[in-house]
Scaffold this motif. Structure first.
Motif, PDB file in Angstrom:
ATOM      1  N   LEU A 172     -57.248  32.810 -18.163  1.00 25.42           N
ATOM      2  CA  LEU A 172     -57.763  33.796 -17.219  1.00 25.42           C
ATOM      3  C   LEU A 172     -58.714  34.785 -17.885  1.00 25.42           C
ATOM      4  N   ARG A 173     -58.518  35.060 -19.176  1.00 28.91           N
ATOM      5  CA  ARG A 173     -59.464  35.942 -19.870  1.00 28.91           C
ATOM      6  C   ARG A 173     -60.867  35.359 -19.824  1.00 28.91           C
ATOM      7  N   GLN A 174     -60.946  34.045 -20.042  1.00 32.67           N
ATOM      8  CA  GLN A 174     -62.264  33.413 -20.041  1.00 32.67           C
ATOM      9  C   GLN A 174     -62.838  33.301 -18.630  1.00 32.67           C
ATOM     10  N   VAL A 175     -61.972  33.112 -17.629  1.00 36.28           N
ATOM     11  CA  VAL A 175     -62.448  33.118 -16.241  1.00 36.28           C
ATOM     12  C   VAL A 175     -63.004  34.498 -15.894  1.00 36.28           C
ATOM     13  N   VAL A 176     -62.292  35.554 -16.303  1.00 38.04           N
ATOM     14  CA  VAL A 176     -62.739  36.921 -16.049  1.00 38.04           C
ATOM     15  C   VAL A 176     -64.121  37.154 -16.645  1.00 38.04           C
TER      16      VAL A 176
ATOM     17  N   GLY B 185     -57.832  41.396 -18.059  1.00 39.41           N
ATOM     18  CA  GLY B 185     -58.872  41.804 -17.131  1.00 39.41           C
ATOM     19  C   GLY B 185     -58.788  41.313 -15.709  1.00 39.41           C
ATOM     20  N   VAL B 186     -57.692  40.628 -15.319  1.00 35.25           N
ATOM     21  CA  VAL B 186     -57.626  40.147 -13.940  1.00 35.25           C
ATOM     22  C   VAL B 186     -57.537  41.326 -12.977  1.00 35.25           C
ATOM     23  N   ASP B 187     -57.926  41.080 -11.732  1.00 38.67           N
ATOM     24  CA  ASP B 187     -57.904  42.124 -10.707  1.00 38.67           C
ATOM     25  C   ASP B 187     -56.564  42.213  -9.994  1.00 38.67           C
TER      26      ASP B 187
ATOM     27  N   GLY C 180     -55.456  30.865 -11.504  1.00 38.46           N
ATOM     28  CA  GLY C 180     -54.916  29.634 -12.071  1.00 38.46           C
ATOM     29  C   GLY C 180     -53.513  29.389 -11.571  1.00 38.46           C
ATOM     30  N   CYS C 181     -53.058  28.145 -11.758  1.00 41.86           N
ATOM     31  CA  CYS C 181     -51.692  27.789 -11.356  1.00 41.86           C
ATOM     32  C   CYS C 181     -50.997  27.192 -12.579  1.00 41.86           C
ATOM     33  N   CYS C 182     -50.248  26.122 -12.414  1.00 44.25           N
ATOM     34  CA  CYS C 182     -49.423  25.580 -13.498  1.00 44.25           C
ATOM     35  C   CYS C 182     -50.245  25.278 -14.750  1.00 44.25           C
ATOM     36  N   GLY C 183     -49.706  25.677 -15.887  1.00 41.67           N
ATOM     37  CA  GLY C 183     -50.353  25.374 -17.160  1.00 41.67           C
ATOM     38  C   GLY C 183     -51.407  26.365 -17.588  1.00 41.67           C
TER      39      GLY C 183
ATOM     40  N   LEU D 273     -56.109  20.832 -19.740  1.00 37.24           N
ATOM     41  CA  LEU D 273     -57.384  21.519 -19.567  1.00 37.24           C
ATOM     42  C   LEU D 273     -57.401  22.851 -20.321  1.00 37.24           C
ATOM     43  N   GLY D 274     -58.358  23.004 -21.232  1.00 39.77           N
ATOM     44  CA  GLY D 274     -58.462  24.223 -22.015  1.00 39.77           C
ATOM     45  C   GLY D 274     -59.089  25.362 -21.237  1.00 39.77           C
ATOM     46  N   ALA D 275     -59.021  26.560 -21.827  1.00 38.36           N
ATOM     47  CA  ALA D 275     -59.569  27.745 -21.178  1.00 38.36           C
ATOM     48  C   ALA D 275     -61.068  27.632 -20.899  1.00 38.36           C
ATOM     49  N   PRO D 276     -61.883  27.146 -21.848  1.00 42.65           N
ATOM     50  CA  PRO D 276     -63.324  27.055 -21.553  1.00 42.65           C
ATOM     51  C   PRO D 276     -63.628  26.125 -20.386  1.00 42.65           C
ATOM     52  N   GLU D 277     -62.873  25.016 -20.288  1.00 42.23           N
ATOM     53  CA  GLU D 277     -63.111  24.051 -19.205  1.00 42.23           C
ATOM     54  C   GLU D 277     -62.735  24.647 -17.845  1.00 42.23           C
ATOM     55  N   LEU D 278     -61.626  25.388 -17.810  1.00 42.93           N
ATOM     56  CA  LEU D 278     -61.247  26.027 -16.546  1.00 42.93           C
ATOM     57  C   LEU D 278     -62.288  27.062 -16.148  1.00 42.93           C
ATOM     58  N   ALA D 279     -62.751  27.840 -17.114  1.00 42.35           N
ATOM     59  CA  ALA D 279     -63.765  28.851 -16.823  1.00 42.35           C
ATOM     60  C   ALA D 279     -65.058  28.203 -16.336  1.00 42.35           C
ATOM     61  N   ASP D 280     -65.449  27.080 -16.953  1.00 45.66           N
ATOM     62  CA  ASP D 280     -66.631  26.340 -16.499  1.00 45.66           C
ATOM     63  C   ASP D 280     -66.490  25.949 -15.035  1.00 45.66           C
ATOM     64  N   ALA D 281     -65.307  25.376 -14.715  1.00 44.50           N
ATOM     65  CA  ALA D 281     -65.080  24.876 -13.360  1.00 44.50           C
ATOM     66  C   ALA D 281     -65.105  26.011 -12.340  1.00 44.50           C
ATOM     67  N   GLN D 282     -64.430  27.102 -12.652  1.00 37.82           N
ATOM     68  CA  GLN D 282     -64.381  28.201 -11.691  1.00 37.82           C
ATOM     69  C   GLN D 282     -65.755  28.846 -11.514  1.00 37.82           C
ATOM     70  N   GLU D 283     -66.520  28.951 -12.595  1.00 37.12           N
ATOM     71  CA  GLU D 283     -67.873  29.490 -12.478  1.00 37.12           C
ATOM     72  C   GLU D 283     -68.722  28.605 -11.573  1.00 37.12           C
ATOM     73  N   ASN D 284     -68.567  27.304 -11.730  1.00 36.41           N
ATOM     74  CA  ASN D 284     -69.313  26.366 -10.894  1.00 36.41           C
ATOM     75  C   ASN D 284     -68.865  26.454  -9.434  1.00 36.41           C
TER      76      ASN D 284
END
Length: 385
Positions: free
Chosen positions: A299-303, A64-66, A290-293, A267-278
């Motif tokens: 990215l699915r969870q960030v989307v 789902g990324v743009d 996202g970058c390395c790792g 860092l897991g997917a939920p934690e990255l999504a939390d951070a980006q949402e914040n």
């Protein structure tokens, strides 16, 4: 190229980019023949194994990324010269952009939703501030890099993972020259890398980066690589308060942990999504990724959390100032007057001019130091003679 539509999207809603590419390419075990005996030169795969590169773009678009970044992080003079293929800069840049463009258009045709291609312009391995390479040489090579990306169909030029402000400036001006040469108009995005130490590799604070780069007419500034989101928060706060242009953030999946099998990103997917949402909510980001790792699952969870969210309105209060390599100095007077030392101006000081023309750099520096000792708040440095 759809630079106008990308600009419009970034101004109104949060756009999501992809994550790490190199690890996904390596996971497909390309052979030494695929690399044309140039082991580790991922950009060669744009020509020899476009199918492998396509699968990475497809994996990110499928969640789902743009937009996706081109496989051209190392398509620059310094990196390619290490493999003795610097002359293939345009070829590999154009091929990388073309592959991403084809995949983006295929996904767009399926559902009518526009996808974009970010042309990746990496930092290379030589820093002009440290004298590893000359400014003019890398500026011209970045122009070639950018012309290849634009010819291949990139919707934006992403000057990323920058560590040296002089290298960053060379890339931005190379990108601008490419746009002029081809009559193109796409966004130029700069993403600087702030280390865990709190500064860029050469010691530049985020304020110095903003003060030096924003006047170059870039469309967006942000952070990527080196650290996870936790370490980026303070620097993003500074940008949110001071930048007049939109912001981006593409962190690693946390700080790498070295194991017997190499670097592991915790860092897991939920934690990255939390951070980006914040970050989107707190700092008004327009572009996240996202970058390395980071993986397609990250990215699915960030989307799911942020794509399509309206950009949070910021009310920056920028303060005019000047920057050295290391820090920004606001035009704020703590005394009754501002003293500007003018002896380091070749047109006003015969002594400085002669020292400059004779390349007596230590003498030039000592004249500057004399003025600081005498109370100058700023120096007027002019070598245009």
């Amino acid at each position: 190229m759809s630079g106008a539509s990308l600009r419009a999207a970034l101004a109104s809603r949060v756009v999501v980019a992809d994550g790490a590419m190199g690890t996904m390419l390596q996971a497909q075990d390309p052979t030494l023949e695929d690399f044309e005996q140039l082991e580790g030169c991922n950009e060669v795969l744009n020509v020899t194994r476009p199918d492998i590169v396509r699968t990475v773009h497809e994996a990110y678009f499928s969640v789902g990324v743009d937009c996706v970044e081109t496989n051209t992080f190392g398509a620059n003079l310094a990196a390619l010269a290490e493999y003795d293929i610097a002359e293939r800069n345009f070829e590999l840049s154009e091929a990388g952009a073309r592959i991403a463009r084809e995949v983006a258009d295929e996904f767009g045709a399926r559902d009518g939703r526009q996808r974009w291609v970010l042309g990746s312009m990496g930092p290379g391995t030589k820093l002009p501030t440290l004298g590893h390479i000359t400014y003019g040489k890398i500026r011209d090579a970045y122009q070639t890099n950018a012309e290849g990306l634009l010819t291949g169909g990139a919707d934006a030029l992403l000057v990323e993972t920058t560590q040296d402000l002089l290298q960053t400036k060379a890339a931005v001006l190379g990108a601008r020259r490419a746009l002029d040469a081809l009559g193109a108009d796409v966004p130029v995005i700069v993403s600087v890398t702030v280390e865990a130490t709190g500064t860029m590799l050469l010691g530049s604070e985020i304020g110095a980066a903003l003060t030096a780069l924003e006047p170059l007419g870039i469309d967006m500034i942000g952070l990527n690589c080196a650290t996870g989101p936790a370490e980026m928060s303070e620097h993003l706060r500074h940008l949110a308060r001071n930048a007049r242009i939109p912001l981006s953030c593409m962190p690693n999946a946390g700080l790498p942990v070295l194991t017997k099998d190499g670097a592991h990103y915790p860092l897991g997917a939920p934690e990255l999504a939390d951070a980006q949402e914040n970050f989107v909510r707190e700092y008004g980001l327009s572009l996240v990724g996202g970058c390395c790792g980071t993986t397609p699952e990250h990215l699915r969870q960030v989307v799911e959390r942020v794509r399509g969210t309206a950009v949070t309105e910021r009310r920056p209060q920028p303060e005019a100032g000047a920057a050295s390599l290391y820090q920004t100095v606001p035009f704020r007077q703590d005394t009754a007057y501002m003293a500007i030392g003018e002896r380091t101006n070749a047109n006003g000081s015969k002594k400085f001019r002669e020292a400059m023309l004779e390349a007596r750099w230590d003498d030039c520096v000592e004249m500057a130091r004399d003025q600081i000792r005498e109370g100058a708040h700023m120096l007027d440095l002019c070598v245009d003679y």
